[in-house]
Design a protein around this motif. Structure first.
Motif, PDB file in Angstrom:
ATOM      1  N   VAL A  57      48.983  15.412  39.225  1.00  0.00           N
ATOM      2  CA  VAL A  57      48.615  16.019  37.949  1.00  0.00           C
ATOM      3  C   VAL A  57      48.653  14.977  36.841  1.00  0.00           C
ATOM      4  CG1 VAL A  57      49.391  17.656  36.217  1.00  0.00           C
ATOM      5  CG2 VAL A  57      49.251  18.347  38.605  1.00  0.00           C
ATOM      6  N   PHE A  58      49.632  14.085  36.932  1.00  0.00           N
ATOM      7  CA  PHE A  58      49.710  13.015  35.932  1.00  0.00           C
ATOM      8  C   PHE A  58      48.434  12.175  35.932  1.00  0.00           C
ATOM      9  CE2 PHE A  58      50.619   8.442  35.445  1.00  0.00           C
ATOM     10  CZ  PHE A  58      50.915   8.428  34.099  1.00  0.00           C
TER      11      PHE A  58
ATOM     12  N   PHE B  82      54.419   7.103  39.938  1.00  0.00           N
ATOM     13  CA  PHE B  82      54.915   8.156  39.056  1.00  0.00           C
ATOM     14  C   PHE B  82      55.753   9.146  39.860  1.00  0.00           C
ATOM     15  CE2 PHE B  82      54.668  12.120  36.685  1.00  0.00           C
ATOM     16  CZ  PHE B  82      54.803  11.712  35.373  1.00  0.00           C
TER      17      PHE B  82
ATOM     18  N   PHE C 200      45.598  12.986  37.144  1.00  0.00           N
ATOM     19  CA  PHE C 200      44.441  13.822  36.828  1.00  0.00           C
ATOM     20  C   PHE C 200      44.259  13.944  35.321  1.00  0.00           C
ATOM     21  CE2 PHE C 200      42.775  18.027  35.738  1.00  0.00           C
ATOM     22  CZ  PHE C 200      41.521  17.910  36.303  1.00  0.00           C
ATOM     23  N   PHE C 201      45.351  14.183  34.613  1.00  0.00           N
ATOM     24  CA  PHE C 201      45.239  14.318  33.163  1.00  0.00           C
ATOM     25  C   PHE C 201      45.001  12.972  32.500  1.00  0.00           C
ATOM     26  CE2 PHE C 201      47.787  18.466  33.214  1.00  0.00           C
ATOM     27  CZ  PHE C 201      46.620  19.197  33.185  1.00  0.00           C
ATOM     28  N   SER C 202      45.463  11.912  33.135  1.00  0.00           N
ATOM     29  CA  SER C 202      45.293  10.607  32.511  1.00  0.00           C
ATOM     30  C   SER C 202      43.909  10.037  32.760  1.00  0.00           C
ATOM     31  CB  SER C 202      46.340   9.625  33.054  1.00  0.00           C
ATOM     32  OG  SER C 202      47.578   9.876  32.455  1.00  0.00           O
ATOM     33  N   TRP C 203      43.433  10.178  33.967  1.00  0.00           N
ATOM     34  CA  TRP C 203      42.146   9.589  34.318  1.00  0.00           C
ATOM     35  C   TRP C 203      41.250  10.650  34.943  1.00  0.00           C
ATOM     36  CZ3 TRP C 203      46.841   7.115  35.664  1.00  0.00           C
ATOM     37  CH2 TRP C 203      47.156   6.003  34.872  1.00  0.00           C
ATOM     38  N   THR C 204      40.932  11.640  34.116  1.00  0.00           N
ATOM     39  CA  THR C 204      40.157  12.769  34.628  1.00  0.00           C
ATOM     40  C   THR C 204      38.868  12.299  35.292  1.00  0.00           C
ATOM     41  OG1 THR C 204      40.976  13.855  32.661  1.00  0.00           O
ATOM     42  CG2 THR C 204      39.440  15.089  34.006  1.00  0.00           C
ATOM     43  N   GLY C 205      38.230  11.322  34.670  1.00  0.00           N
ATOM     44  CA  GLY C 205      36.970  10.846  35.223  1.00  0.00           C
ATOM     45  C   GLY C 205      37.145  10.255  36.614  1.00  0.00           C
TER      46      GLY C 205
ATOM     47  N   LEU D 210      48.598  22.673  39.792  1.00  0.00           N
ATOM     48  CA  LEU D 210      49.229  23.100  38.552  1.00  0.00           C
ATOM     49  C   LEU D 210      50.074  24.343  38.780  1.00  0.00           C
ATOM     50  CD1 LEU D 210      46.333  22.326  36.125  1.00  0.00           C
ATOM     51  CD2 LEU D 210      48.670  21.503  35.909  1.00  0.00           C
TER      52      LEU D 210
ATOM     53  N   ARG E 164      46.183   8.474  29.642  1.00  0.00           N
ATOM     54  CA  ARG E 164      46.062   9.348  28.482  1.00  0.00           C
ATOM     55  C   ARG E 164      47.269  10.260  28.276  1.00  0.00           C
ATOM     56  NH1 ARG E 164      41.166  11.404  29.689  1.00  0.00           N
ATOM     57  NH2 ARG E 164      42.145  13.284  30.414  1.00  0.00           N
ATOM     58  N   VAL E 165      47.929  10.582  29.372  1.00  0.00           N
ATOM     59  CA  VAL E 165      49.060  11.500  29.258  1.00  0.00           C
ATOM     60  C   VAL E 165      50.079  11.000  28.233  1.00  0.00           C
ATOM     61  CG1 VAL E 165      51.107  12.299  30.506  1.00  0.00           C
ATOM     62  CG2 VAL E 165      48.849  12.569  31.508  1.00  0.00           C
TER      63      VAL E 165
ATOM     64  N   ALA F  14      53.243  16.377  40.992  1.00  0.00           N
ATOM     65  CA  ALA F  14      53.394  15.896  39.625  1.00  0.00           C
ATOM     66  C   ALA F  14      52.638  14.582  39.471  1.00  0.00           C
ATOM     67  CB  ALA F  14      54.865  15.723  39.281  1.00  0.00           C
TER      68      ALA F  14
ATOM     69  N   ASP G  75      45.471  25.825  28.780  1.00  0.00           N
ATOM     70  CA  ASP G  75      44.739  25.220  27.671  1.00  0.00           C
ATOM     71  C   ASP G  75      43.913  26.276  26.950  1.00  0.00           C
ATOM     72  OD1 ASP G  75      42.850  25.680  29.515  1.00  0.00           O
ATOM     73  OD2 ASP G  75      42.177  23.614  29.728  1.00  0.00           O
TER      74      ASP G  75
ATOM     75  N   LEU H  32      53.876  18.551  31.107  1.00  0.00           N
ATOM     76  CA  LEU H  32      52.774  18.159  31.982  1.00  0.00           C
ATOM     77  C   LEU H  32      52.224  19.384  32.705  1.00  0.00           C
ATOM     78  CD1 LEU H  32      51.385  15.539  33.024  1.00  0.00           C
ATOM     79  CD2 LEU H  32      52.963  15.598  34.938  1.00  0.00           C
TER      80      LEU H  32
ATOM     81  N   SER I 113      40.401  25.837  32.645  1.00  0.00           N
ATOM     82  CA  SER I 113      39.311  24.886  32.572  1.00  0.00           C
ATOM     83  C   SER I 113      39.329  23.933  33.758  1.00  0.00           C
ATOM     84  CB  SER I 113      39.362  24.109  31.261  1.00  0.00           C
ATOM     85  OG  SER I 113      40.642  23.612  31.058  1.00  0.00           O
ATOM     86  N   PHE I 114      40.282  24.129  34.671  1.00  0.00           N
ATOM     87  CA  PHE I 114      40.304  23.266  35.850  1.00  0.00           C
ATOM     88  C   PHE I 114      39.813  24.046  37.050  1.00  0.00           C
ATOM     89  CE2 PHE I 114      43.880  22.689  33.029  1.00  0.00           C
ATOM     90  CZ  PHE I 114      43.473  21.522  32.425  1.00  0.00           C
TER      91      PHE I 114
END
Ligand SMILES: Cc1cc2nc3c(=O)[nH]c(=O)nc-3n(C[C@H](O)[C@H](O)[C@H](O)COP(=O)(O)O)c2cc1C
Ligand SMILES: Cc1cc2nc3c(=O)[nH]c(=O)nc-3n(C[C@H](O)[C@H](O)[C@H](O)COP(=O)(O)O)c2cc1C
Ligand SMILES: Cc1cc2nc3c(=O)[nH]c(=O)nc-3n(C[C@H](O)[C@H](O)[C@H](O)COP(=O)(O)O)c2cc1C
Ligand SMILES: Cc1cc2nc3c(=O)[nH]c(=O)nc-3n(C[C@H](O)[C@H](O)[C@H](O)CO)c2cc1C
Ligand code: SF4
Ligand code: SF4
Ligand code: SF4
Ligand code: SF4
Ligand code: FES
Lengths: 208, 441, 196, 269, 343, 182
Positions: free
Chosen positions: E130-131, E105, E133-138, E312, A177-178, E127, C187, C181, E305-306
């Motif tokens: 975090v990448f 990554f 985490f934001f991409s595949w939060t689930g 981070l 998603r990023v 990094a 947010d 990132l 929200s995390f």
């Protein structure tokens, strides 16, 4: 003559080489269709403004050159916006807020300043077409990578009953998603630019 | 060991290995058949050769005269014949012209006797003697001593500080000198005091030489000389005059300034001995103590060596060296130079000769800088070595200079500590060289 | 929204560069060293704050009363272009060195999306005059923050051996991507929780 | 409806007029005089920013020409053509006598062909290496091969060959002289662009000495002088040199040179 | 000495400290092992799979990049360390492709894009984390309980549980421990947190073993004490001052122990904020950086929200490092203000 | 001075002409746009409508409900269509939702939002909104715990959006009940 047109495609590609018009290049490229729409809008505005700037270059006083140019540009943008909203609402919907953003696309003022300002109408039209198409190509390239990685789809213009979306199996269930977000846009931009640098220097080396 | 004085910032604790030689009495080295006496043995302009091939010369005779204000005389270490005038590489990698002398057959060094006649001389006359004897600083910088002792008008030397720190690992020549020649050193101090006229005389000795601290204290008391013996905490590079002054007086020599700016004159103990010999014995500087040591030497020791002696001949005196040493180093391991040619001559500035094995030199493979900051935290000059190095590495000498490249004194703390094995000091040297080159062109 | 909220929003949460894609051209172009980045950052902040105020006036004194909001884009950009040119002439006169450093980018502030962006956002959010002004300053400061951080990183990268094809703007984009990132930590939920 | 069009016309017109007036006024009070010629010069200068002119980059030189009356012939990359154009802009006559020169490295010795005296462990930079005993090669005159010149060349004209020595591409070289400045051994020399041959050695040691440390070094045997008398060969200090004003054939010298150190640049190995 | 033997010439100093890059990296790896062993013990064999995947992916990426850029850097151990840390930052049930992509990554984009070891300005492992985490939060939220804990609620880390359930919670409780107990979350005591009997990422749960490893590194002078101490200290202080407000307890009532031993703070403060490549170079700079990390961790954990905030916070502060370095240059010797010059 | 005037008037001319052109274009496009907007609204209304005649828009004085349309079927009020404003992850959520007079949710669409693609943006889809349908008042789900495991997974990572919509719908439902069939 042809050079005026072709230079915008790669050699002086506004996005990758001149590094202008970056915001829309990143802002609208989460979907391919947006890139196409944005590109079309930009081509129209570039054409209009390049023609008018080339026509009016002697009329416009030096001191108010930029305000005058930008008014011309803004007029075309507003026209695009109004006409699009009125007659092709579906496209307007999908582009949304990005249409007025064309005004501030550095490419357009940049070309008015750097080219139309010094050249006649004919070459200015070629320049506008070249730059506009180069811009569109760049956007589409970025959008392709971003959409495939970030959403697992490729969204094109809907035709008839086809909604225009190609889904990539596997990827679309859990895309990275990023890449559809700001961070990914900047990353993709960077790597594409590096790729072009690498390819052009390599080519230069080979032609030697 | 709390409460001992030292300098405040940076510094390192390299392995010492002083015990290889610090119990070994100074022995007089054999004089070889051929000696090579370079003209550039000191800081400043090289001396001018005043003899020609074929000349017969006597021990102590002038063979090179100073070629400028900052320059020093060079004397023949033996009697014999001038074989040729030639160019040789010195240990520091630079070329110098040199007088090659064939020792006369059956040469016996002259005996010198002590005289007190200096007591009636004026400071100015004494400085002249020091100058004519070619005395230079033996602490490493080989700065002409007469220039240093001529306190400029308007300045006042509050402190005469004797540098007996010998912070370089391995070396023990200064240490032995204090143990064996304490009395002569006190006499030397009286002479220098007459020239410099300090308010106080102090001697800084690191705590790893307790016997020297003891003996200097006793001797000064015995001879009724007002000498403040300052025991110092062990830390490299305390022997550097800026650090020593900081440790002893708490003062900081301003960047780009000289010790005299904070009222100090610093001299090495070896220099004090050389002044004593020049003034009280009338013996110019052509002989010095050299520590020959390192795990690669069979019998390490301290040798009273004539200037011009090829290193190979000294090594023979130690029973030779092991088969494949990693490096042969002239000087201390931190500031010294590695050499490739064992016939390189001993000069006035040669304080030691080290034969290092791989284990001692401990060099590993170079990686990229980790920004670990060790170089920054050990730099006694408060510099940012990695930053300067990176500028030099990118040929950006101006930026390196703006980051105080010229304040670096190449002490080697940074490169010693760097886990990435980056040749930081070499970078600093290269940077200075290129910046100078650029300025000239 | 409170003023604090506006500031936090535009400096961190909706940082124009790192979250909104606005003002990227000068961000990439003028971030090669810290000095010119600071200059550019302040120039943009200045223009943005004035522009937000001036366009607020146009909106509320001309467009709304005359019911000609469709001229928003053209009047706003006209105002901004004139303002920027004014600033440009002023800097050129008062600080030639700054002028030299900012070079061709000063005129580009005109087409810096960020300036028009903040004007439009302020109007659409129904800010009053002071709020618009604060929003302008904050958005400018957000730009300043991003460009100064970026320039310090790029200065550092200058002394590393970055692979050849990536040198210059590509590495700047990638750096910006990684910054973005990290900035995703800021947010809207954070804003809501902080100021209720 | 039509009202709004009129309002639009009037209000935007007035706004534009007011801003136009203000800008015109501001332009007057903030007027900065700028010499047009600087910009014009910047355009014709090649823009490689090599610094050969001695000024900080092309724009620095442009400014210097206008402001400080700097010489107009200093741009070596641009050569005669640019100098002439500068003259045009400045309204002055410029004499350019120049034949294009290029740099060449007068050494083809590698660590294979030339003996070394020690093993060097340190910064891979010629100047750093040279500070230690003049470098690790026994030959003190030759190229040290660490490529400091490669790093400074603004147009990447210098490259290391597979054999291990360095070569300068004369078509790329813009004769800025940076490599000559940086090289610690002085082994780089300028020769005319049209010259086809170089004597690739810089050692002035006697032949016997050279032979001991280098298999491709000039031993000063004078064969070239003898076999190609019209080629302008001249041996001085045990080193052959070519007088490029002589235009005769040099082919035979290339053949006979026992050290094979006369190189025909047109022959690609 | 034989004739052919050539001596080595190098610049001074002629001796060198025993420190080396590879040694440092491998020692850090070793000091991390106890905490990892605990993680494997707690979360079962799947964690081995995750660790292996992330390490292998990191090493493979490093190897490939080394081929591309013609450097051989595998032996320096930094890739293994990065991979290991990525594995430690993954929940044991994470899909394997996520662990692999995080490593790729980290090594390819964050590290080698800038030129490899030492050149990257952002912490690669974080990094990478975090990448993904934001991409595949689930996928990154698939927690499991350690096997020794009775599974009463579906797995969620204490902080995550706290955060989501506080959103819809309307009762009262005196603090996080009380809250968790009230919701039947199986944590009884601070000891559970300290030892690591809680759900969480594989390597982060055992505060005890991480502390031991970290102190070992500090004693060996491989990490500077300033960063962990000021990081943990500033975070603890802020937690104490403001941490109780969410429970309506007013100032100075935050539950420091709870927050110190949860959510990867120990792992982050001891092993990740201390990555020398991405932290400031001077002591002063390190302190500023560490306090920044503490503040941001607090901000994100309590207001964002995390749930946890350590990763981070550290990568955010990484952005500031070049600027901090610029601002905290060492003061050179003999650079005294005029009046102070003589005494 | 005349120079300045000339500059000013030229810019004025350009601006004025541009404005004139835009005005002209606007005259053509504006009615068209208005027509399109109305059609769009009608379409959305039709989508959620419980069936019947949709009445005039009535402004509401409420934190969540912006306005509402009563829907009449054969003379009686059969329901309401509400224009709701909820708080999402990226800002306001505008929702059009229809309720029976007893508060039961019968249809809803997300009209405007600023949520993240792949997360909150999923709420644009029918399947997403279906999770709320058929509930009324406080029973409308706002938290993952009120959903089946599969549904919870589907919205995972975007609970803020889910809660935001749910809360707005609850308020809408209550509002519809309060209207009391009027
Ligand atoms: C140009 C010059 C002049 C100097 N003049 C003096 C002086 O007047 N008094 C003094 O004590 N030292 C003087 N020095 C010597 C330095 O202070 C110092 O002892 C010498 O450079 C070597 O020191 P080092 O071994 O710490 O590098 C002078 C040095 C230089 C280069
Ligand atoms: C890094 C460094 C270390 C030094 N260590 C010593 C030392 O251990 N002993 C010493 O006498 N001089 C040492 N020096 C030289 C002193 O700075 C200074 O030149 C000397 O004490 C002056 O005395 P001299 O002129 O009599 O040699 C060192 C210099 C430097 C730069
Ligand atoms: C890039 C990004 C985008 C997000 N977008 C949304 C969103 O659109 N809607 C939302 O409710 N939460 C969004 N979130 C917030 C978080 O995922 C938040 O932790 C989540 O709502 C908690 O839900 P969970 O308990 O299902 O994980 C986003 C977070 C990130 C990092
Ligand atoms: C104390 C210490 C901590 C480290 N922490 C990290 C880390 O958090 N993440 C990482 O990718 N590498 C870490 N490394 C390894 C290495 O520094 C890192 O891969 C570099 O950033 C790569 O250039 C660490 C190394 C050391 C010595
Ligand atoms: S060598 Fe120079 S930079 Fe390095 S520690 Fe010594 S003074 Fe500092
Ligand atoms: S000690 Fe070495 S690795 Fe550490 S910062 Fe200095 S140069 Fe870099
Ligand atoms: S700088 Fe000189 S010595 Fe070095 S590689 Fe170039 S030509 Fe050879
Ligand atoms: S080869 Fe030398 S002279 Fe030629 S361009 Fe390169 S650096 Fe300049
Ligand atoms: S600043 Fe936005 S397009 Fe250039």
């Amino acid at each position: 003559m042809f050079k005026e047109f072709s230079k915008g495609l790669i050699k002086e590609n506004p996005v990758f080489v001149l590094a202008l018009g970056l915001c829309p290049a990143l802002g609208v490229t989460s979907k391919v269709v947006n890139a196409l729409g944005m590109g079309a809008g930009v081509i129209f505005v570039l054409l209009g403004s390049n023609i008018f700037v080339a026509l009016l270059k002697n009329f416009i006083p030096e001191k108010v050159r930029i305000p005058a140019y930008i008014v011309i540009i803004a007029s075309f943008v507003t026209i695009v916006e109004m006409v699009m909203e009125a007659f092709i609402p579906s496209l307007y919907e999908s582009l949304g807020v990005f249409v007025p953003l064309i005004v501030v696309n550095c490419v357009i003022l940049g070309r008015a300043e750097a080219f139309a300002n010094k050249n006649n109408v004919g070459t200015s039209i070629l320049d506008a077409l070249g730059m506009g198409i180069g811009f569109t190509l760049a956007l589409v390239a970025i959008a392709l990578v971003r959409e495939i990685l970030g959403a697992g789809t490729v969204t094109l213009i809907p035709v008839g009953s086809w909604d225009g979306i190609i889904t990539i199996p596997g990827l679309s269930q859990s895309p990275a998603r990023v890449f559809s977000l700001a961070a990914g846009a900047l990353l993709v931009m960077g790597y594409l630019q590096a790729l072009i640098n690498w390819a052009t220097t390599k080519k230069a080396g080979e032609s030697k | 060991m709390k409460g001992l004085k030292t300098f405040s910032r940076g510094g390192i604790h390299p392995h010492g290995r002083k015990n290889l030689t610090n119990k070994k009495e100074i022995v007089t080295a054999d004089i070889p058949e051929t000696l090579i006496v370079p003209m550039a043995q000191h800081l400043g302009a090289p001396a001018e050769v005043v003899v020609a091939a074929g000349d017969e010369i006597k021990e102590g005779m002038l063979i090179g005269k100073p070629a400028g204000f900052i320059s020093a005389a060079v004397h023949s270490p033996v009697s014999g014949t001038v074989k040729e005038i030639t160019d040789v590489y010195l240990a520091n990698g630079m070329k110098s012209s040199a007088v090659v002398i064939e020792k006369e057959e059956g040469f016996i060094p002259a005996e010198k006797t002590k005289s007190d006649s200096w007591k009636s001389k004026t400071p100015q006359e004494l400085i002249e003697i020091v100058k004519d004897s070619g005395v230079v600083g033996l602490g490493g910088a080989t700065f002409p001593a007469n220039v240093k002792y001529m306190v400029p008008k308007g300045e006042k030397a509050e402190y005469l500080i004797i540098n007996a720190v010998e912070c370089e690992p391995y070396l023990s020549a200064d240490h032995r000198l204090m143990l064996e020649k304490a009395s002569e050193l006190i006499e030397g101090l009286r002479i220098i005091s007459k020239m410099v006229e300090p308010e106080k005389v102090a001697i800084g000795i690191e705590i790893n030489k307790p016997d020297a601290i003891e003996i200097m204290r006793k001797q000064a008391e015995a001879e009724n000389f007002d000498l403040e013996v300052v025991p110092l905490k062990l830390k490299y590079p305390q022997g550097d005059e800026k650090q020593l002054i900081k440790a002893v007086t708490g003062r900081e020599v301003p960047s780009g300034g000289l010790p005299i700016a904070v009222g100090c004159v610093v001299s090495n103990v070896g220099t004090v001995n050389a002044v004593y010999e020049a003034v009280a014995l009338g013996k110019p500087l052509y002989e010095r103590t050299v520590s020959v040591t390192g795990l690669g030497v069979k019998n390490p020791g301290n040798f009273l060596t004539r200037v011009g002696t090829p290193i190979s001949s000294l090594l023979e005196a130690c029973g030779g060296i092991i088969d494949n040493p990693a490096k042969v180093v002239v000087g201390g391991p931190m500031m010294g130079f590695s050499i490739y040619d064992l016939d390189t001559p001993v000069t006035k500035g040669t304080s030691g000769i080290l034969i290092l094995t791989d284990e001692e030199s401990g060099s590993g493979s170079r990686t990229a800088c980790l920004s670990c900051g060790r170089c920054v935290s050990v730099c006694p000059m408060g510099l940012n070595p990695t930053k300067m190095f990176k500028f030099v590495d990118h040929d950006d000498y101006d930026s390196a200079m703006q980051n105080n490249l010229m304040d670096c004194k190449e002490c080697g703390c940074c490169a010693y500590a760097c886990p990435a094995n980056i040749p930081l000091v070499q970078g600093m040297r290269l940077g200075k060289k290129m910046a100078r080159k650029k300025k000239v062109s | 929204m409170t003023y604090v909220g506006i500031i936090i929003t535009f400096v961190f949460i909706n940082n124009f560069i790192l979250a909104q894609f606005m003002g990227l051209c000068p961000f990439i172009g003028v971030s090669k060293n810290v000095e010119s980045a600071v200059g550019m950052g302040f120039a943009v902040t200045f223009v943005m704050s004035i522009a937000a105020l001036a366009t607020w006036a146009i909106q509320n004194f001309i467009l709304v009363p005359l019911n000609i909001e469709f001229l928003q884009t053209i009047t706003f950009i006209l105002m901004i272009a004139a303002l920027v040119q004014f600033v440009e002439m002023f800097i050129q006169k008062s600080s030639p060195s700054l002028y030299k450093a900012l070079g061709i980018y000063l005129p580009l502030i005109t087409t810096n999306c960020a300036v028009l962006g903040i004007a439009l956002i302020a109007v659409r959010s129904d800010y009053n005059a002071l709020e618009s002004f604060v929003a302008g300053i904050s958005a400018g400061l957000g730009f300043l923050l991003a460009i100064v951080l970026m320039s310090a990183i790029r200065e550092k990268l200058d002394s590393e051996w970055v692979p050849e094809p990536l040198k210059g703007t590509p590495i700047a984009f990638i750096t910006g991507g990684l910054m973005a990132l990290a900035f995703m930590a800021f947010d809207k939920a954070l804003l809501n929780n902080l100021i209720g | 409806m039509i009202n709004r069009v009129i309002y639009a016309f009037l209000s935007v017109g007035i706004l534009g007029g007011a801003l136009g007036l203000a800008l015109a006024y501001a332009a007057k009070i903030f007027a900065v005089k700028k010499d047009e010629r600087v910009g014009a010069l910047e355009e014709i200068l090649p823009g490689v920013n090599c610094g050969a002119c001695g000024y900080p980059g092309c724009s620095g030189y442009a400014e210097a020409i206008v402001m400080e009356d700097a010489e107009m012939t200093l741009c070596s990359p641009g050569g005669a053509a640019v100098a002439a154009k500068i003259g045009e802009i400045m309204g002055a006559e410029v004499n350019v006598s120049s034949e294009k020169m290029v740099a060449q490295i007068m050494c083809r010795g590698t660590r294979e062909t030339s003996k070394t005296k020690f093993e060097y462990d340190g910064i891979q930079d010629c100047n750093a290496l040279h500070s230690s005993f003049g470098g690790d090669k026994v030959c003190p005159y030759g190229c040290l091969g660490l490529g400091s010149c490669i790093d400074v060349c603004p147009v990447d004209a210098i490259a290391k060959t597979e054999a291990g020595y360095l070569e300068i591409d004369r078509d790329k070289c813009i004769s800025c002289g940076k490599c000559i400045d940086v090289c610690p051994t002085g082994v780089i020399k300028m020769i005319p662009y049209n010259a086809r041959h170089i004597v690739a050695c810089n050692s002035t040691d006697k032949g016997g000495v050279v032979r001991k440390y280098c298999s491709v070094g000039c031993i000063g045997c004078k064969m070239c002088e003898k076999k190609s008398p019209e080629g302008g060969f001249k041996v001085e200090n045990f080193l052959a040199a070519i007088d490029y004003s002589a235009e005769g054939s040099r082919a035979e010298a290339v053949e006979v040179c026992p050290a094979k150190c006369i190189i025909d640049l047109d022959v690609v190995e | 000495m034989s004739e052919e033997m050539k001596l080595k010439i190098s610049s001074s100093p002629q001796i060198h400290s025993p420190a080396s890059t590879a040694k440092i990296m491998w020692i850090v790896v070793v000091s991390l092992i106890p905490a990892g062993v605990w993680g494997v013990y707690a979360f079962g064999p799947r964690s081995i799979l995750v660790l292996a995947a992330s390490i292998l992916a990191a090493v493979a990426s490093e190897y490939l990049m080394g081929l591309v850029f013609k450097k051989s850097t595998l032996a320096d151990g930094s890739a293994v360390l990065t991979g290991l840390l990525i594995g430690y930052n993954m929940p044991a049930e994470v899909p394997i492709y996520i662990a692999v992509l995080a490593s790729v990554f980290a090594i390819v984009i964050v590290k080698w894009t800038f030129g490899g070891l030492g050149t990257n300005w952002m912490n690669p492992a974080l990094a990478g984390r975090v990448f993904v985490f934001f991409s595949w939060t689930g996928g990154m939220s698939r927690w499991s309980m350690p096997h020794m804990v009775p599974d009463t609620v579906s797995g969620a880390s204490p902080l995550g549980f706290l955060k989501t359930n506080m959103m819809t919670f309307s009762g009262t409780s005196s603090g996080p421990m009380d809250f968790l107990a009230g919701q039947n979350y199986p944590v009884d005591s601070y000891m559970d947190l300290f030892i690591g009997r809680i759900p969480g990422c594989i390597g982060e749960v055992s505060a005890l073993l991480l502390l031991i490893g970290g102190i070992f590194l500090i004693i060996l002078k491989i990490v500077n004490w300033e960063i962990p101490v000021f990081y943990i200290g500033s975070f603890a202080l802020l937690t104490w001052i403001f941490g109780g407000m969410g429970f309506g307890n007013g100032f100075f009532s935050g539950d420091i122990l709870f927050h110190l031993f949860t959510g990867g703070l120990m792992l982050g403060a001891l092993f990740m904020a201390t990555d020398m490549v991405t932290s400031p170079i001077t002591r002063k700079g390190m302190i500023i950086y560490a306090i920044g990390c503490g503040f941001l961790t607090f901000l994100i954990r309590f207001y964002g929200s995390f749930p946890e905030g350590v990763s981070l916070a550290i990568i955010l502060m990484n952005i500031f490092v070049p600027l901090i370095n610029r601002a905290t240059q060492p003061v050179k010797f003999g650079n005294l203000p005029k009046e102070k010059k003589n005494d | 001075m005349t120079d300045m005037l000339k500059t000013g008037s030229k810019l004025a001319l350009i601006c004025a002409v541009a404005a004139l052109c835009l005005g002209a274009v606007n005259m053509v496009t504006e009615p068209q746009i208005a027509k399109f907007r109305a059609a769009k609204l009608q379409e959305a209304l039709g989508q959620v409508s419980p069936g019947g005649a949709i009445g005039e828009e009535v402004a509401a004085d409420d934190a969540v409900v912006i306005s509402y349309y009563p829907v009449e079927d054969s003379g009686a009020i059969s329901g309401y269509i509400l224009n709701l404003k909820g708080a999402g992850y990226g800002g306001d959520l505008i929702i059009l939702a229809s309720f029976k007079p007893d508060g039961e949710l019968i249809g809803s669409v997300l009209m405007e939002h600023d949520e993240t693609p792949g997360l909150g943006k999923e709420a644009e889809n029918d399947w997403y909104m279906k999770k709320y349908l058929g509930f009324k008042g406080g029973n409308i789900p706002t938290s993952k715990t009120q959903l089946s495991q599969a549904d919870a997974d589907a919205i995972s990572g975007a609970t803020i959006t889910y809660t935001g919509i749910g809360n707005a719908l609850i308020a809408g439902s209550d509002f519809a009940v309060e209207l009391g069939g009027k």
